[in-house]
Design a protein around this motif. Sequence first.
Motif, mmCIF file in Angstrom:
data_model
loop_
_atom_site.group_PDB
_atom_site.id
_atom_site.type_symbol
_atom_site.label_atom_id
_atom_site.label_comp_id
_atom_site.label_asym_id
_atom_site.label_seq_id
_atom_site.Cartn_x
_atom_site.Cartn_y
_atom_site.Cartn_z
ATOM 1 N N SER A 374 3.899 -7.136 -5.931
ATOM 2 C CA SER A 374 4.068 -5.975 -5.050
ATOM 3 C C SER A 374 3.654 -6.259 -3.615
ATOM 4 O O SER A 374 3.922 -5.438 -2.719
ATOM 5 C CB SER A 374 3.228 -4.805 -5.577
ATOM 6 O OG SER A 374 1.854 -5.182 -5.638
ATOM 7 N N ARG A 405 -1.107 5.325 -2.711
ATOM 8 C CA ARG A 405 -0.099 5.817 -3.649
ATOM 9 C C ARG A 405 1.102 4.867 -3.695
ATOM 10 O O ARG A 405 1.618 4.533 -4.764
ATOM 11 C CB ARG A 405 0.347 7.230 -3.255
ATOM 12 C CG ARG A 405 -0.722 8.291 -3.435
ATOM 13 C CD ARG A 405 -0.137 9.694 -3.299
ATOM 14 N NE ARG A 405 0.389 9.931 -1.956
ATOM 15 C CZ ARG A 405 -0.329 10.407 -0.943
ATOM 16 N NH1 ARG A 405 -1.620 10.695 -1.123
ATOM 17 N NH2 ARG A 405 0.217 10.628 0.230
ATOM 18 N N MET A 406 1.527 4.428 -2.511
ATOM 19 C CA MET A 406 2.670 3.524 -2.451
ATOM 20 C C MET A 406 2.355 2.196 -3.142
ATOM 21 O O MET A 406 3.171 1.651 -3.893
ATOM 22 C CB MET A 406 3.040 3.317 -0.978
ATOM 23 C CG MET A 406 4.159 2.314 -0.741
ATOM 24 S SD MET A 406 3.503 0.647 -0.494
ATOM 25 C CE MET A 406 5.000 -0.303 -0.811
ATOM 26 N N GLU A 408 0.101 1.524 -5.486
ATOM 27 C CA GLU A 408 -0.006 1.686 -6.938
ATOM 28 C C GLU A 408 1.371 1.761 -7.580
ATOM 29 O O GLU A 408 1.607 1.179 -8.645
ATOM 30 C CB GLU A 408 -0.815 2.939 -7.268
ATOM 31 C CG GLU A 408 -2.307 2.808 -6.958
ATOM 32 C CD GLU A 408 -3.068 4.085 -7.223
ATOM 33 O OE1 GLU A 408 -2.403 5.137 -7.429
ATOM 34 O OE2 GLU A 408 -4.317 4.043 -7.216
ATOM 35 N N SER A 409 2.296 2.468 -6.917
ATOM 36 C CA SER A 409 3.663 2.580 -7.441
ATOM 37 C C SER A 409 4.364 1.227 -7.426
ATOM 38 O O SER A 409 4.997 0.822 -8.414
ATOM 39 C CB SER A 409 4.458 3.584 -6.600
ATOM 40 O OG SER A 409 5.793 3.663 -7.043
ATOM 41 N N ALA A 410 4.211 0.488 -6.325
ATOM 42 C CA ALA A 410 4.845 -0.836 -6.236
ATOM 43 C C ALA A 410 4.233 -1.791 -7.236
ATOM 44 O O ALA A 410 4.933 -2.636 -7.824
ATOM 45 C CB ALA A 410 4.689 -1.375 -4.811
ATOM 46 N N ASP A 411 2.932 -1.674 -7.460
ATOM 47 C CA ASP A 411 2.255 -2.548 -8.419
ATOM 48 C C ASP A 411 2.745 -2.268 -9.835
ATOM 49 O O ASP A 411 2.990 -3.197 -10.615
ATOM 50 C CB ASP A 411 0.741 -2.316 -8.307
ATOM 51 C CG ASP A 411 -0.059 -3.562 -8.665
ATOM 52 O OD1 ASP A 411 0.458 -4.672 -8.478
ATOM 53 O OD2 ASP A 411 -1.217 -3.410 -9.101
ATOM 54 N N ALA A 412 2.895 -1.012 -10.158
ATOM 55 C CA ALA A 412 3.373 -0.651 -11.504
ATOM 56 C C ALA A 412 4.794 -1.148 -11.725
ATOM 57 O O ALA A 412 5.141 -1.648 -12.794
ATOM 58 C CB ALA A 412 3.305 0.862 -11.682
ATOM 59 N N ALA A 413 5.623 -1.026 -10.684
ATOM 60 C CA ALA A 413 7.014 -1.503 -10.799
ATOM 61 C C ALA A 413 7.031 -3.031 -10.970
ATOM 62 O O ALA A 413 7.831 -3.568 -11.735
ATOM 63 C CB ALA A 413 7.806 -1.110 -9.558
#
Length: 417
Positions: A374, A405-406, A408-413
């Motif tokens: 990410s 927030r961004m 964490e979202s990129a890391d999860a993806a």
Amino acid sequence: MASALGLTAVLAGCAGLGTPGSGEVTLRLVAADYGDSEANSSQKYWDALVEEYEADHPDVRVEVSVYSWNDVDRKVKEMVAAGKAPDMAQIGAYADYAAQDLLHPVGELLSIPVQADLLPQLSEAGRVKRTAYGMPFVASTRVLFYNKKLFADAGITDAPKSWNDLAADAAVLKADGVRIPYALPLGPEEAQAETMQWLLSGGDGYTDDIGNYQFDSEANVDTFTWLKDRLVDKGLTGPTPPAELNRADAFTAFTNGEVGMLNGHPTLMKTATEKGVKFGMVPMPGRGGRSTAHLGVADWMMAFKQNGHREEIGDFLDFVYSDKNVLAFARMYDLLPVTTSASRIMSDTESDAALAPFLAELPDTEFYPVGKTSWAEVSAAVKKRMGKAVAPGGSPKAVLDGLQRMAESADAAGEEK
């Protein structure tokens, strides 16, 4: 960086083939250009290294194509997408390729002595899920540069040790007519570096001890709140808004004698000296004294599996990472070696004394979280958003919360890939 020297025609051919029936292996390396003109292009370094290597390895040819930093990552990405990956790439990031299972692990390439000689903190930064895929190629750290003449003219006798010292010195410099008391480059060129250096000096950073993003930590919010309140809002960062100030422009202003203080890497020494600027260098000030954590930046070597030349690649890279070659490249561009033995040699060599402040920081450096797939997306967001945190009416907490927030979202993806 210098314009690209151009990708040679060999890359359009069938990757990995030598002359039919000859038994010869051709290795193809795409590398970044660290020079700023044809005269000091990295192509000259690689040509000399390859000539020496091939003289002792008649069955191996190595073809190196050098691109500017503006183009090299994109070129490698295009080659991989076209199914024509190079054998090796020396570029800025490796994690995406590792996540796609395209790279050889370092343990399959370098000999054990060479692996053991890589600086530990750099080896650790080259890992994805505990396996090393990125080999550090060259490194730099950052220190606080200050203009000795501007300091003396303003009656400042000591370099700052703490944030309060820095703010007080900046105020004195402004009162003495200095155009940019402290240059804060949070523009799109390299805002991620300036941001991380300040976050580290405030006690945190981009990630916590187990690698999770922590943009919104209390310490990080406090750091940028201090920056906004004590430097930017008081007019101590010059007439250009930090969100619009790029590193290159800040460096140029420093070499023109217009900047009292700024964070810089080793290459600033040469240009400032050439311009006749008398400067000093000290570790980055911290919240209550000199910072104990320092920003380190590394570029990476990686080897693709596609062409099946693992043994030849490993032997060539062992040669690349010999003391002679590591030191030659580092000295050519005022950068830092990535091996323990070469670092020790540089530390003990009088002609390398100017790099001592940067070498001294290497044991305590922290690097971008390049092992996270990410990171490229998160870094781009930092470049775009971080300057807004210190803009008039800006909210450091809101910007850092949004980045968290961004991220964490990129890391999860990235984990789902």
